[in-house]
Design a protein around this motif. Structure first.
Motif, PDB file in Angstrom:
ATOM      1  N   LYS A  34       0.823  -1.332  -0.044  1.00 33.48           N
ATOM      2  CA  LYS A  34       0.137  -0.072  -0.023  1.00 33.48           C
ATOM      3  C   LYS A  34       0.919   1.221  -0.007  1.00 33.48           C
ATOM      4  O   LYS A  34       0.619   2.009  -0.733  1.00 33.48           O
ATOM      5  N   SER A  46      -4.174   5.154  -6.876  1.00 35.00           N
ATOM      6  CA  SER A  46      -5.388   4.951  -6.020  1.00 35.00           C
ATOM      7  C   SER A  46      -5.669   3.377  -6.254  1.00 35.00           C
ATOM      8  O   SER A  46      -5.123   2.686  -7.146  1.00 35.00           O
ATOM      9  N   ARG A  47      -6.369   3.248  -4.941  1.00 33.49           N
ATOM     10  CA  ARG A  47      -6.507   1.713  -5.218  1.00 33.49           C
ATOM     11  C   ARG A  47      -7.445   1.223  -6.516  1.00 33.49           C
ATOM     12  O   ARG A  47      -7.355   0.325  -7.010  1.00 33.49           O
ATOM     13  N   ASN A  48      -8.548   2.208  -6.811  1.00 32.24           N
ATOM     14  CA  ASN A  48      -9.119   1.950  -7.974  1.00 32.24           C
ATOM     15  C   ASN A  48      -8.392   1.710  -9.041  1.00 32.24           C
ATOM     16  O   ASN A  48      -8.520   0.957 -10.073  1.00 32.24           O
ATOM     17  N   PRO A  86     -10.978  -3.464  -6.805  1.00 31.32           N
ATOM     18  CA  PRO A  86     -10.311  -2.703  -5.551  1.00 31.32           C
ATOM     19  C   PRO A  86     -10.775  -3.033  -4.428  1.00 31.32           C
ATOM     20  O   PRO A  86      -9.584  -3.037  -3.543  1.00 31.32           O
ATOM     21  N   ARG A  87     -11.666  -3.489  -4.093  1.00 33.49           N
ATOM     22  CA  ARG A  87     -12.204  -4.386  -2.638  1.00 33.49           C
ATOM     23  C   ARG A  87     -11.167  -5.573  -2.315  1.00 33.49           C
ATOM     24  O   ARG A  87     -10.725  -5.606  -1.171  1.00 33.49           O
ATOM     25  N   GLU A 122      -7.848  -3.919  -1.387  1.00 31.13           N
ATOM     26  CA  GLU A 122      -7.776  -3.488  -0.198  1.00 31.13           C
ATOM     27  C   GLU A 122      -7.832  -4.643   0.900  1.00 31.13           C
ATOM     28  O   GLU A 122      -6.982  -4.516   1.944  1.00 31.13           O
ATOM     29  N   GLU A 123      -8.391  -5.720   0.663  1.00 30.86           N
ATOM     30  CA  GLU A 123      -8.000  -6.675   1.759  1.00 30.86           C
ATOM     31  C   GLU A 123      -6.766  -7.407   1.559  1.00 30.86           C
ATOM     32  O   GLU A 123      -6.393  -7.915   2.744  1.00 30.86           O
ATOM     33  N   GLU A 129      -4.295  -5.676   1.066  1.00 28.25           N
ATOM     34  CA  GLU A 129      -3.348  -4.584   1.773  1.00 28.25           C
ATOM     35  C   GLU A 129      -3.495  -4.716   3.312  1.00 28.25           C
ATOM     36  O   GLU A 129      -2.709  -4.196   4.011  1.00 28.25           O
ATOM     37  N   LYS A 130      -4.707  -5.037   3.549  1.00 32.18           N
ATOM     38  CA  LYS A 130      -5.022  -4.910   4.889  1.00 32.18           C
ATOM     39  C   LYS A 130      -4.313  -6.360   5.681  1.00 32.18           C
ATOM     40  O   LYS A 130      -4.650  -6.551   7.005  1.00 32.18           O
TER      41      LYS A 130
END
Length: 94
Positions: free
Chosen positions: A20, A29-31, A41-42, A45-46, A48-49
């Protein structure tokens, strides 16, 4: 005595946070990244978390999109552990 071992979850979290930071340093951006590497993108995100593991293939796609070597997506603290813990006699000759 405290164990020096990392859990899989800790490794996932470290890699995710680092990916990230690298992505953001390239002003993506993530998008934008999701679209570029053809994932939701979700899902990124998962990753990157640290909830989902990054696959090697996905790391290569990200690195390629950012025009960097895939090793730049591995946090320095993990690289140090890899180098320290996996030395062989043949490594000393490199």
């Amino acid at each position: 005595m405290k164990s020096n071992k990392l859990t899989n979850q800790a490794i996932n979290n470290m890699i995710g946070k680092h990916v990230k930071n690298v992505r953001l340093s390239h002003k993506k951006s993530r998008n934008q990244m999701g679209k570029a590497i053809n994932i939701n993108p979700r899902t990124l995100e998962e990753n990157e978390k640290g909830k989902y593991k990054f696959t090697l293939e996905r790391l290569f796609f990200i690195a390629n999109n950012l025009n960097i070597c895939v090793t730049k997506l591995i946090p320095a603290e993990l690289k140090g552990r890899i180098n320290k813990n996996n030395k062989t006699n043949s490594d000393k000759n490199i």
